[in-house]
Every structure is written in structure tokens, then in C-alpha cells.
Design an enzyme around this catalytic site. Structure first.
Site, mmCIF file in Angstrom:
data_model
loop_
_atom_site.group_PDB
_atom_site.id
_atom_site.type_symbol
_atom_site.label_atom_id
_atom_site.label_comp_id
_atom_site.label_asym_id
_atom_site.label_seq_id
_atom_site.Cartn_x
_atom_site.Cartn_y
_atom_site.Cartn_z
ATOM 1 N N GLU A 117 41.053 103.074 42.474
ATOM 2 C CA GLU A 117 42.578 102.710 42.255
ATOM 3 C C GLU A 117 42.823 101.939 43.698
ATOM 4 O O GLU A 117 43.973 102.068 44.046
ATOM 5 C CB GLU A 117 43.237 103.977 42.476
ATOM 6 C CG GLU A 117 43.130 105.003 41.343
ATOM 7 C CD GLU A 117 43.853 104.433 39.979
ATOM 8 O OE1 GLU A 117 44.389 103.370 39.712
ATOM 9 O OE2 GLU A 117 43.711 104.998 38.876
ATOM 10 N N HIS A 141 46.349 110.281 45.448
ATOM 11 C CA HIS A 141 46.578 110.557 44.185
ATOM 12 C C HIS A 141 45.736 111.573 43.585
ATOM 13 O O HIS A 141 44.765 111.700 44.242
ATOM 14 C CB HIS A 141 46.290 109.153 43.688
ATOM 15 C CG HIS A 141 45.993 109.465 42.102
ATOM 16 N ND1 HIS A 141 47.066 109.628 41.200
ATOM 17 C CD2 HIS A 141 44.820 109.262 41.191
ATOM 18 C CE1 HIS A 141 46.429 109.723 39.775
ATOM 19 N NE2 HIS A 141 44.979 109.798 40.067
ATOM 20 N N HIS A 143 45.618 114.966 40.412
ATOM 21 C CA HIS A 143 45.603 115.464 39.040
ATOM 22 C C HIS A 143 46.246 117.116 38.957
ATOM 23 O O HIS A 143 45.553 117.745 38.268
ATOM 24 C CB HIS A 143 44.639 115.249 38.175
ATOM 25 C CG HIS A 143 43.918 113.914 38.311
ATOM 26 N ND1 HIS A 143 42.736 113.771 37.689
ATOM 27 C CD2 HIS A 143 44.383 112.946 38.450
ATOM 28 C CE1 HIS A 143 42.477 112.431 37.737
ATOM 29 N NE2 HIS A 143 43.478 111.944 38.232
ATOM 30 N N GLU A 171 64.534 123.671 48.408
ATOM 31 C CA GLU A 171 63.600 122.835 49.268
ATOM 32 C C GLU A 171 63.582 121.477 48.672
ATOM 33 O O GLU A 171 63.185 120.601 49.321
ATOM 34 C CB GLU A 171 62.441 123.422 49.720
ATOM 35 C CG GLU A 171 62.386 124.763 50.747
ATOM 36 C CD GLU A 171 62.695 124.453 51.968
ATOM 37 O OE1 GLU A 171 61.972 123.488 52.881
ATOM 38 O OE2 GLU A 171 63.671 124.760 52.695
ATOM 39 N N HIS A 212 48.563 111.702 33.452
ATOM 40 C CA HIS A 212 47.594 111.563 34.227
ATOM 41 C C HIS A 212 47.274 112.454 35.759
ATOM 42 O O HIS A 212 46.671 112.988 35.912
ATOM 43 C CB HIS A 212 47.352 110.034 34.446
ATOM 44 C CG HIS A 212 46.317 109.635 35.303
ATOM 45 N ND1 HIS A 212 45.782 108.374 35.144
ATOM 46 C CD2 HIS A 212 45.626 110.142 36.514
ATOM 47 C CE1 HIS A 212 44.898 108.276 36.173
ATOM 48 N NE2 HIS A 212 44.707 109.335 36.897
#
Ligand code: 2HA
Ligand code: ZN
Length: 274
Positions: A117, A141, A143, A171, A212
Site C-alpha cells: 500500500e 491501515h 483490519h 467521545e 477490507h
């Protein structure tokens, strides 16, 4: 300093990766992280860095981060192993003076390349650097399960996700007052997902990738990790509430907007419009 691993931010990066693993957000080789080094951090490391690869194309031209240094997780590497073997699973890369090519200068001692990525990370670093006058330095990033589960249950729209997450924990609108973006399912690691995420990241600090994972950015490792943690916690509550038959009452739009004054945040109320 005799070793890259002695630099404070490198230690913090390794710790953030390990905490993410402990959260269960990084099965197998899932997820990736990057940090744009401050000039003084890069200067401190410079005597310990040397070219370990050819220059390789990013596939994009990013002049506003040209010449900058990044700590990045390796492609196909497991978060589980980062704490024990950081030098085999992480790398430091430098961009060339056009912001078009990168070179590995440290790490991946057992071989390998930066995260698949990388184009998405670098494009989004470039956008956030511009948008925040250089304040933002981190992209994560991962999952997380509840956040991904919600992408099978909610409309894949920014407002639907923002409202559904915001109203789960008081919050939430304080932590991410702009809301959350959503991109539809796309091939990961592609320039297309980089560009689609880049469009959303102009407005939001968190973008959910349908079926994803999630993509978060921020000023430092703690606040970026905290953002992902907050969203995933709220998603978990949402899943629990849905699993129990759905809410019988909720925080109202007026109550959400009443947080702006006391907490000095500019919550984007348009995200709550139908
Ligand atoms: O395996 O998470 O999106 C790394 C990834 C790709
Ligand atoms: Zn992923």
C-alpha cells in the site's frame, strides 16, 4: 546513536505495531503503517543509513514530500514479528528530489519491499502534509473486525457510517469531528484505491475500505492509534446493539452538536443530515 532502533520515534513505531497486533487488527500479514520522519529525526539517523535497493518508481509524482524519509512496514511481513525482529520487518525509505521514486536505506534485512500500500500511504501523506501545514505524520491501515463487519450491514456512504459510529460513544464526534469516509470495495494496493482514499482523506482523518479495513491518519502515533481504537470500539458497540435487536433510544443530533461548545470542536453537523 549507534543503532536506528535507539531513536525514540522508531521505538514508538514498533510499539504501535505491536499494540495493533495485540488488538487483533493484523492477522497474518494484514495491515501497514508509515511515519514521515521529522527533519531532526532524519538527521540523527543519517549516519546509520545507506542505500539497500535501487531507486524504484512510486507510480505517482508527489513533489511536496520529495526528499523526505519514512519508516514503513514491509510487504508480506507479519505484525506479530515486528517487536522481536524490527530490522527484518520494517524499513526506512527516502524519496528522490522529484517525489517520484523511493530507495530503501535501512531494514528488511532478510529481503523484501515496503508495504504493497506504499502508493496509498505516500499519496495520503502528501495530501495531509499540505492540508495540515506539515503537522500530520502518521498513516495506519489495519483490519479491525467490527469495523469491517459493519461494511456488510450499513449503506456504504460517509454519512451513514459517521452517524452510526458517532452515536455509539459520546467521545466519537469529539475525537473525529469531521466524521468518517467510506470507499467501496476496490483492489487493494492499487493506484485506484490510493486515489479514492486520497479524495476522502481531504475531508476526513479516517476512511473505511468496504469489506477490507480502515485507513487512519494523524499528527502522531498515539493519536492515530487512538483514532482507530475509538472507531473500532464504537463499531463493536454498534454490532452488539444490532445483535441484541437494535437500539430503543440513541444520542440525538442536538445532543451531539451540544458537544461543540464545551469541547471546543467543530463537529460537522451536515454529516447528520439525512
Ligand atoms: O496485507 O493489509 O491492504 C497488507 C494489507 C493490504
Ligand atoms: Zn489491508
Amino acid at each position: 546513536m549507534e543503532n536506528v532502533l535507539e531513536l525514540k520515534v522508531v521505538k514508538e513505531f514498533i510499539d504501535a505495531c505491536h499494540q495493533s497486533w495485540l488488538k487483533g487488527w493484523n492477522e497474518r500479514n494484514g495491515g501497514n503503517m508509515s511515519y514521515r520522519l521529522k527533519p531532526e529525526e532524519a538527521a540523527a539517523l543519517l549516519p546509520l543509513l545507506q542505500p539497500k535497493s535501487e531507486w524504484k518508481s512510486i507510480g505517482l509524482s508527489l513533489p511536496n514530500i520529495a526528499g523526505e524519509y519514512f519508516i514503513v512496514t514491509g510487504s508480506g511481513k507479519y505484525y506479530k514479528n515486528i517487536l522481536r525482529e524490527p530490522e527484518n520487518n520494517l524499513c526506512i525509505v527516502k524519496l528522490d528530489d522529484k517525489g517520484e521514486n523511493y530507495q530503501i536505506l535501512w531494514g528488511l534485512d532478510n529481503g523484501g519491499v515496503p508495504t504493497s500500500e506504499l502508493p496509498t500511504h505516500l499519496l495520503n501523506h502528501s495530501i495531509k502534509k499540505e492540508k495540515t501545514n506539515g503537522r500530520y505524520r502518521v498513516i495506519m491501515h489495519a483490519h479491525p473486525a467490527n469495523t469491517v463487519a459493519l461494511t456488510f450491514l450499513l449503506p456504504l456512504e460517509d454519512k451513514a457510517f459517521t452517524h452510526a459510529i458517532w452515536e455509539m460513544i459520546t467521545e466519537c464526534p469529539i475525537v473525529f469531528p469531521a466524521g468518517i469516509g467510506v470507499v467501496p470495495w476496490m483492489v487493494c494496493g492499487s493506484t485506484d484505491i490510493a486515489l479514492a482514499t486520497g479524495e476522502k482523506i481531504r475531508q476526513f482523518d479516517a476512511v473505511i475500505w468496504a469489506h477490507h479495513g480502515i485507513f487512519c491518519c494523524g499528527e502522531d502515533l498515539d493519536s492515530t492509534f487512538g483514532l482507530m481504537d475509538t472507531i473500532e470500539k464504537a463499531a463493536e458497540i454498534r454490532i452488539k446493539v444490532m445483535s441484541c435487536g437494535g437500539a430503543i433510544h440513541a444520542i440525538t443530533k442536538e445532543q451531539i452538536m451540544a458537544l461543540c461548545g464545551p469541547f471546543k470542536v467543530d463537529i460537522d453537523g451536515t454529516m447528520l443530515d439525512d
